[in-house]
Design an enzyme around this catalytic site. Sequence first.
Site, PDB file in Angstrom:
ATOM      1  N   LEU A 131       0.842  -1.193   0.000  1.00  0.00           N
ATOM      2  CA  LEU A 131       0.000   0.000   0.000  1.00  0.00           C
ATOM      3  C   LEU A 131       0.880   1.246   0.000  1.00  0.00           C
ATOM      4  O   LEU A 131       1.790   1.369   0.825  1.00  0.00           O
ATOM      5  CB  LEU A 131      -0.910   0.004   1.225  1.00  0.00           C
ATOM      6  CG  LEU A 131      -1.977  -1.094   1.261  1.00  0.00           C
ATOM      7  CD1 LEU A 131      -2.778  -1.008   2.542  1.00  0.00           C
ATOM      8  CD2 LEU A 131      -2.902  -1.000   0.049  1.00  0.00           C
ATOM      9  N   GLY A 137      -3.131  -4.388  -3.172  1.00  0.00           N
ATOM     10  CA  GLY A 137      -2.095  -4.200  -2.171  1.00  0.00           C
ATOM     11  C   GLY A 137      -2.489  -4.655  -0.783  1.00  0.00           C
ATOM     12  O   GLY A 137      -3.660  -4.708  -0.426  1.00  0.00           O
ATOM     13  N   CYS A 138      -1.463  -4.983  -0.022  1.00  0.00           N
ATOM     14  CA  CYS A 138      -1.584  -5.225   1.415  1.00  0.00           C
ATOM     15  C   CYS A 138      -0.338  -4.614   2.044  1.00  0.00           C
ATOM     16  O   CYS A 138       0.293  -3.737   1.461  1.00  0.00           O
ATOM     17  CB  CYS A 138      -1.751  -6.700   1.729  1.00  0.00           C
ATOM     18  SG  CYS A 138      -0.450  -7.767   1.067  1.00  0.00           S
ATOM     19  N   ALA A 139       0.054  -5.079   3.208  1.00  0.00           N
ATOM     20  CA  ALA A 139       1.190  -4.453   3.886  1.00  0.00           C
ATOM     21  C   ALA A 139       2.485  -4.609   3.082  1.00  0.00           C
ATOM     22  O   ALA A 139       3.221  -3.648   2.873  1.00  0.00           O
ATOM     23  CB  ALA A 139       1.347  -5.041   5.286  1.00  0.00           C
TER      24      ALA A 139
END
Length: 445
Positions: free
Chosen positions: A323, A388-390
Amino acid sequence: MSLRLLTWRPTWAPLWPAGLAALLVLGPFFFWSYGLANHHAASLPAVPSVVFDWEAGVPFLPWTILPYWSIDLFYGLSLLLAPSRATLFTQAARLLTAQCVCVASFLLWPLRFATPRPAADGWAQALFDALSGFDLPYNQAPSLHIVLLLVLWDFYRRLLPARWLPALHAWSALIGVSVLTTYQHHAIDVPTGLAAGALCLWLWPWQGQRPWQAWRQEPVRPSLALAWGLAAAACGLAAGLGGAQHRAAWLLAWPALAFALVALAYLGLGTHAFQKRTHGRPSLAARWLLWPHRLTAWLNARAWTRRLPASVPIHGNVWLGRLPLPWEPDHRRAQAILDLSAELHVAHPGVHAHPMLDLVAPASASLQAAADQLERLHRATPGPVLVGCALGFSRSVAVLLVWLCRHGHVPHLDAALQQVRQQRPQVVLPPALLHAVQTALGPTP
């Protein structure tokens, strides 16, 4: 419908009897419980104080007793002006919770205000005299005044028209400052009051499920709950032991509370603990309470991805990555973002959130829903769509794999894996997560 869109309307009139009834219950309970805590502290042989050296420079401003007292008016009106029964119930529940949380703290950890208050003149002294009629120099942390201020501010900022909001914010800030300039509270009472107030908002959100209603709707992860619980206990212990020697150590109580809530997320609250909405932003309470955890997660993500490209193209206009922050190229390039992180959020006009817990294999239905949402974004968005993610290593990869296969962009899972790994070799697919992907795709023909 947003409460901010509401204006003063006669249709509120039928609700005021119920609001008055709530006020007639909460008012006496306030005086009884607050007085009980005061007299309990007064009966003890010694009551400690937590005072920073710099507080000696806080000025005594007698006139600020007026904004200090004004919170009583805002308290009563919030119950009489509630625009709906659901709003009235939530506001009354928040006020009652605030009282219970603070009084419990006063009884368990009584503190004393230690700075002598100078004399005032005229009407200001009369207001101080009225206050001293029921308020002893105890009941310090968390400041009930600050807790109620946060609860009331959150109510009125949604109720009032936009043109009145600057006045609301300014007067609320003045009330907040007045707890110090009237010599009613020490500095430590303010952040603890904000934390307790945020907890009240978190327990009783305006929208979505209340935390306990989401209990055990998602699988329990005891090992992760234990890890975060131990982190919370360590911070809490350091705050308690270190606070006696170094006042700043009390600030560790904030991450202790945040990590405890994360532990509850893995123990049964699931993604609801983060109160993340579909537009990608968590509730105000979750942002404040969980900020130490969010910072920890962000630093961890940047540590793992600092030498990697922030995102990579996967198929068509769909990209995979972490992200982005507002000033990063990915934030400017992406026209839409499918945010799969529960613990982080991205401020982007095209964000669509589908929160998933970190280090947990999502349910097959959750993966399918996220993949279907990605397909809609893929078809409707002419520019890049970022998934997205972390880190962009696991949750986002799982959704991409399901999307590629479920919507016919690749013939089978092995081909999808190969396509993703070519662009992102750092993919992490534990057996449980791979099994969740296979389950979401159904049996192989």
